[in-house]
Design a protein around this motif. Structure first.
Motif, PDB file in Angstrom:
ATOM      1  N   LEU A   1      36.593  98.510  12.107  1.00  0.00           N
ATOM      2  CA  LEU A   1      37.158  98.893  13.400  1.00  0.00           C
ATOM      3  C   LEU A   1      36.324  98.323  14.547  1.00  0.00           C
ATOM      4  O   LEU A   1      36.883  97.823  15.537  1.00  0.00           O
ATOM      5  CB  LEU A   1      37.230 100.418  13.503  1.00  0.00           C
ATOM      6  CG  LEU A   1      37.815 100.981  14.781  1.00  0.00           C
ATOM      7  CD1 LEU A   1      39.286 100.552  14.928  1.00  0.00           C
ATOM      8  CD2 LEU A   1      37.694 102.484  14.794  1.00  0.00           C
ATOM      9  N   LEU A   2      35.013  98.381  14.420  1.00  0.00           N
ATOM     10  CA  LEU A   2      34.150  97.791  15.450  1.00  0.00           C
ATOM     11  C   LEU A   2      34.397  96.292  15.568  1.00  0.00           C
ATOM     12  O   LEU A   2      34.482  95.756  16.677  1.00  0.00           O
ATOM     13  CB  LEU A   2      32.677  98.060  15.137  1.00  0.00           C
ATOM     14  CG  LEU A   2      31.680  97.477  16.142  1.00  0.00           C
ATOM     15  CD1 LEU A   2      31.842  98.128  17.503  1.00  0.00           C
ATOM     16  CD2 LEU A   2      30.261  97.607  15.628  1.00  0.00           C
ATOM     17  N   PHE A   3      34.536  95.612  14.439  1.00  0.00           N
ATOM     18  CA  PHE A   3      34.833  94.180  14.484  1.00  0.00           C
ATOM     19  C   PHE A   3      36.168  93.921  15.178  1.00  0.00           C
ATOM     20  O   PHE A   3      36.286  93.012  15.989  1.00  0.00           O
ATOM     21  CB  PHE A   3      34.856  93.579  13.080  1.00  0.00           C
ATOM     22  CG  PHE A   3      35.331  92.158  13.065  1.00  0.00           C
ATOM     23  CD1 PHE A   3      34.525  91.136  13.532  1.00  0.00           C
ATOM     24  CD2 PHE A   3      36.604  91.843  12.621  1.00  0.00           C
ATOM     25  CE1 PHE A   3      34.968  89.824  13.548  1.00  0.00           C
ATOM     26  CE2 PHE A   3      37.055  90.539  12.626  1.00  0.00           C
ATOM     27  CZ  PHE A   3      36.240  89.531  13.089  1.00  0.00           C
ATOM     28  N   ALA A   4      37.191  94.729  14.870  1.00  0.00           N
ATOM     29  CA  ALA A   4      38.508  94.545  15.490  1.00  0.00           C
ATOM     30  C   ALA A   4      38.449  94.737  17.000  1.00  0.00           C
ATOM     31  O   ALA A   4      39.122  94.031  17.754  1.00  0.00           O
ATOM     32  CB  ALA A   4      39.515  95.506  14.874  1.00  0.00           C
ATOM     33  N   VAL A   5      37.633  95.662  17.450  1.00  0.00           N
ATOM     34  CA  VAL A   5      37.496  95.906  18.894  1.00  0.00           C
ATOM     35  C   VAL A   5      36.730  94.771  19.560  1.00  0.00           C
ATOM     36  O   VAL A   5      37.087  94.321  20.652  1.00  0.00           O
ATOM     37  CB  VAL A   5      36.805  97.261  19.145  1.00  0.00           C
ATOM     38  CG1 VAL A   5      36.397  97.412  20.598  1.00  0.00           C
ATOM     39  CG2 VAL A   5      37.718  98.400  18.725  1.00  0.00           C
ATOM     40  N   LEU A   6      35.678  94.291  18.920  1.00  0.00           N
ATOM     41  CA  LEU A   6      34.824  93.269  19.523  1.00  0.00           C
ATOM     42  C   LEU A   6      35.321  91.841  19.333  1.00  0.00           C
ATOM     43  O   LEU A   6      34.863  90.938  20.034  1.00  0.00           O
ATOM     44  CB  LEU A   6      33.406  93.366  18.958  1.00  0.00           C
ATOM     45  CG  LEU A   6      32.615  94.619  19.291  1.00  0.00           C
ATOM     46  CD1 LEU A   6      31.257  94.570  18.622  1.00  0.00           C
ATOM     47  CD2 LEU A   6      32.484  94.817  20.784  1.00  0.00           C
ATOM     48  N   CYS A   7      36.232  91.624  18.407  1.00  0.00           N
ATOM     49  CA  CYS A   7      36.700  90.272  18.106  1.00  0.00           C
ATOM     50  C   CYS A   7      37.351  89.646  19.340  1.00  0.00           C
ATOM     51  O   CYS A   7      38.312  90.193  19.891  1.00  0.00           O
ATOM     52  CB  CYS A   7      37.688  90.306  16.941  1.00  0.00           C
ATOM     53  SG  CYS A   7      38.187  88.658  16.421  1.00  0.00           S
ATOM     54  N   PRO A   8      36.860  88.504  19.786  1.00  0.00           N
ATOM     55  CA  PRO A   8      37.397  87.898  21.006  1.00  0.00           C
ATOM     56  C   PRO A   8      38.741  87.216  20.755  1.00  0.00           C
ATOM     57  O   PRO A   8      39.046  86.794  19.641  1.00  0.00           O
ATOM     58  CB  PRO A   8      36.328  86.865  21.379  1.00  0.00           C
ATOM     59  CG  PRO A   8      35.749  86.470  20.071  1.00  0.00           C
ATOM     60  CD  PRO A   8      35.767  87.722  19.217  1.00  0.00           C
ATOM     61  N   ALA A   9      39.507  87.123  21.815  1.00  0.00           N
ATOM     62  CA  ALA A   9      40.772  86.384  21.737  1.00  0.00           C
ATOM     63  C   ALA A   9      40.454  84.891  21.753  1.00  0.00           C
ATOM     64  O   ALA A   9      39.574  84.439  22.486  1.00  0.00           O
ATOM     65  CB  ALA A   9      41.663  86.739  22.916  1.00  0.00           C
ATOM     66  N   ARG A  10      41.167  84.135  20.945  1.00  0.00           N
ATOM     67  CA  ARG A  10      40.987  82.684  20.919  1.00  0.00           C
ATOM     68  C   ARG A  10      41.989  82.065  21.883  1.00  0.00           C
ATOM     69  O   ARG A  10      43.194  82.168  21.687  1.00  0.00           O
ATOM     70  CB  ARG A  10      41.206  82.143  19.519  1.00  0.00           C
ATOM     71  CG  ARG A  10      40.914  80.674  19.450  1.00  0.00           C
ATOM     72  CD  ARG A  10      40.928  80.170  18.044  1.00  0.00           C
ATOM     73  NE  ARG A  10      40.375  78.836  18.039  1.00  0.00           N
ATOM     74  CZ  ARG A  10      40.057  78.196  16.950  1.00  0.00           C
ATOM     75  NH1 ARG A  10      40.211  78.755  15.795  1.00  0.00           N
ATOM     76  NH2 ARG A  10      39.559  76.978  17.022  1.00  0.00           N
ATOM     77  N   VAL A  11      41.474  81.432  22.920  1.00  0.00           N
ATOM     78  CA  VAL A  11      42.314  80.839  23.953  1.00  0.00           C
ATOM     79  C   VAL A  11      42.433  79.349  23.700  1.00  0.00           C
ATOM     80  O   VAL A  11      41.420  78.651  23.582  1.00  0.00           O
ATOM     81  CB  VAL A  11      41.736  81.101  25.360  1.00  0.00           C
ATOM     82  CG1 VAL A  11      42.561  80.418  26.429  1.00  0.00           C
ATOM     83  CG2 VAL A  11      41.655  82.592  25.624  1.00  0.00           C
TER      84      VAL A  11
END
Length: 178
Positions: free
Chosen positions: A63-73
């Motif tokens: 869950l922490l990874f899902a919250v912190l995972c950045p969007a790839r632009v």
């Protein structure tokens, strides 16, 4: 094998990615792994290392990874996309209707196009990646000259000033004039 966009009749173009994305992704993986390791060490130290708490700690780290995972632009001629873990959003930057700054805990930029597409990105991506900013700026100017960009000139000017300020600061730092 057809490249993305060719199946829909779009002309293939070279895409530009945010170069900071890999560093931010590795940072989020390190944070999640660090939390998991710390929780497992505490459980092991207390002698309560068992299956269910370990599964809970693994889920918490995920869950922490899902919250912190950045969007790839990614950006190309006439489009910008933002990909998260489960979903990709895409906007036609040559058909922009509005660009708005969303304030909150962290500032965000909301881009909307005439086809109903909507993307929310971090302005820091544009500041740290001049190629992404350049492509967005060229297409936004095209939208403004075509008359489709109805709202957002001020937001784009603010981002432009910030990009120019950071670029000048980097030039001065590299040349030793800072």
């Amino acid at each position: 094998m057809a490249r993305r966009g060719e199946a829909r009749g779009e002309t293939p173009t070279e895409a530009t990615n945010d170069p900071q994305w890999v560093r931010e992704l590795l940072s989020s993986v390190r944070c999640a792994a660090g939390l998991l390791g710390l929780l497992l060490v505490v459980d092991w130290g207390t002698g309560r290392l068992a299956f269910w708490p370990t599964a809970l700690w693994l889920a918490l780290a995920g869950l922490l990874f899902a919250v912190l995972c950045p969007a790839r632009v990614c950006v190309g001629e006439g489009w910008l996309s933002s990909r998260r873990l489960l979903r990709e959003r895409r906007v036609r930057t040559d058909l922009l209707v509005s660009v708005r700054c969303l304030d909150g805990i962290s500032q965000r930029l909301l881009l909307r196009d005439a086809l109903g597409g909507r993307v929310v990105i971090d302005p820091e991506v544009l500041v740290t990646s001049p190629r992404v900013w350049y492509r967005l700026d060229v297409d936004a100017r095209k939208s403004a000259s075509d008359g489709t960009l109805l709202c957002g000139a001020t937001a784009l000017r603010l981002v432009s000033r910030r990009v120019e300020r950071e670029t000048a600061r980097a030039v001065f730092k590299v040349s030793g004039l800072e």
